[in-house]
Write a protein that holds these residues in place. Structure first.
Motif, short mmCIF file in Angstrom:
data_model
loop_
_atom_site.label_atom_id
_atom_site.label_comp_id
_atom_site.label_asym_id
_atom_site.label_seq_id
_atom_site.Cartn_x
_atom_site.Cartn_y
_atom_site.Cartn_z
N GLY A 1 45.61 41.71 26.95
CA GLY A 1 44.60 42.54 27.61
C GLY A 1 43.97 41.86 28.81
O GLY A 1 43.58 40.69 28.74
N TYR A 2 43.86 42.59 29.89
CA TYR A 2 43.25 42.07 31.11
C TYR A 2 41.76 41.79 30.91
O TYR A 2 41.26 40.70 31.21
CB TYR A 2 43.46 43.07 32.25
N LYS A 3 41.04 42.76 30.37
CA LYS A 3 39.61 42.60 30.19
C LYS A 3 39.29 41.50 29.18
O LYS A 3 38.31 40.77 29.33
CB LYS A 3 38.99 43.92 29.75
N GLU A 4 40.14 41.40 28.16
CA GLU A 4 39.92 40.38 27.14
C GLU A 4 40.07 38.97 27.71
O GLU A 4 39.39 38.03 27.28
CB GLU A 4 40.90 40.57 25.98
N ASN A 5 40.95 38.80 28.70
CA ASN A 5 41.16 37.48 29.28
C ASN A 5 40.19 37.17 30.41
O ASN A 5 39.92 35.99 30.69
CB ASN A 5 42.60 37.37 29.80
N THR A 6 39.66 38.18 31.05
CA THR A 6 38.69 37.92 32.12
C THR A 6 37.30 37.62 31.57
O THR A 6 36.50 36.96 32.23
CB THR A 6 38.57 39.13 33.07
N SER A 7 37.04 38.10 30.35
CA SER A 7 35.69 37.96 29.76
C SER A 7 34.63 38.49 30.71
O SER A 7 33.54 37.92 30.84
CB SER A 7 35.41 36.50 29.39
N LYS A 8 34.99 39.60 31.41
CA LYS A 8 34.08 40.27 32.35
C LYS A 8 33.65 39.39 33.52
O LYS A 8 32.64 39.65 34.17
CB LYS A 8 32.84 40.79 31.61
N SER A 9 34.44 38.34 33.79
CA SER A 9 34.13 37.48 34.93
C SER A 9 34.44 38.20 36.23
O SER A 9 35.45 38.90 36.35
CB SER A 9 34.94 36.18 34.86
N LYS A 10 33.57 38.03 37.23
CA LYS A 10 33.78 38.65 38.54
C LYS A 10 34.21 37.62 39.59
O LYS A 10 34.19 37.90 40.78
CB LYS A 10 32.49 39.35 38.98
N ARG A 11 34.61 36.44 39.14
CA ARG A 11 34.99 35.38 40.07
C ARG A 11 36.42 34.92 39.81
O ARG A 11 36.70 33.74 39.69
CB ARG A 11 34.01 34.22 39.94
N LEU A 12 37.32 35.87 39.72
CA LEU A 12 38.71 35.54 39.44
C LEU A 12 39.45 35.17 40.72
O LEU A 12 39.21 35.75 41.77
CB LEU A 12 39.42 36.71 38.78
N ASP A 13 40.36 34.21 40.61
CA ASP A 13 41.31 33.93 41.67
C ASP A 13 42.68 34.35 41.16
O ASP A 13 42.97 34.23 39.96
CB ASP A 13 41.32 32.44 42.01
#
Length: 223
Positions: free
Chosen positions: A121-133
């Motif tokens: 899951g995309y959301k599960e791996n981002t942990s709602k972070s808005k600073r992805l590279d």
């Protein structure tokens, strides 16, 4: 005889007149053709209409993501990968996987080996972070399938922060994709930050990969 000569003399001006008339007529016709040619050049070209059949039948994308650390050195951030298959511009497959220690054994994994697992899951791996590279690479169907199979095989593997972690998982999949990969550790034992790894991965594969601007995505995530 004199009459014949006189007759020929009267014919000469007539022939000259006919020749002049034909010459002027030919010049007029040429000018008309040139004018038509110039008019044709000034007409705006018709717009190109792209049909569905002209779009690439299939595209296979792999996107490598890096989530920044929150409390370095107690947190090193997170690295995960996304596989996208598109047909005629429409997403037909969209999978995201990252490697984690199970049962929240993150602190324990600093000193000991723990069981790891893949997080879908995309959301599960981002942990709602808005600073992805992120780094996008277009691959062949064969690479798309082989790297996905390589990732699935890592499920239930042993996790240890200093030796086999989420970045190691990304590194092994990137190698399977044929990318030139940087080192995953600093000084031989400290895990490299995912963001730093991603920048170096870009430099080593400059012709194949492109860094996406923060939060830019090729498609709306499905999972």
């Amino acid at each position: 005889m004199y009459a014949d000569i006189k007759s020929k003399r009267t014919q000469i001006p007539a022939l000259i007149g006919l020749w002049l008339l034909s010459t002027f007529a030919a010049m007029g016709q040429a000018n008309t053709l040139y004018a038509e040619e110039e008019t044709t050049k000034t007409i705006a070209p018709s717009p190109i209409i792209t049909t569905r059949n002209e779009a690439p039948a299939r595209r296979y994308l792999m996107i490598y993501y890096a989530r920044p650390a929150r409390l370095y050195p107690f947190s090193f951030g997170h690295a995960f990968i996304r596989w996208i298959k598109m047909e005629y511009g429409i997403v037909v497959e969209d999978f995201t996987y990252g490697f984690y220690p199970t049962n929240d054994d993150g602190l324990k994994s600093i000193l000991a080996k723990v069981k790891g697992s893949l997080q879908l899951g995309y959301k599960e791996n981002t942990s709602k972070s808005k600073r992805l590279d992120s780094l996008e690479v277009e691959v062949t169907e064969e690479v798309y399938k082989s790297t996905f199979e390589e990732a699935i095989m890592k499920d239930s593997s042993t996790y240890r922060l200093l030796s086999y972690n989420c970045l190691t998982f990304m590194d092994e999949v990137a190698k399977k994709a044929g990318l030139n990969t940087p080192r995953v550790r600093i000084l031989g034992f400290l895990p490299k930050l995912p963001k730093s790894y991603l920048r170096q991965l870009k430099r080593k594969n400059n012709q194949r990969a492109r860094i996406l601007p923060p939060q830019e995505d090729v498609v709306e995530n499905k999972q």
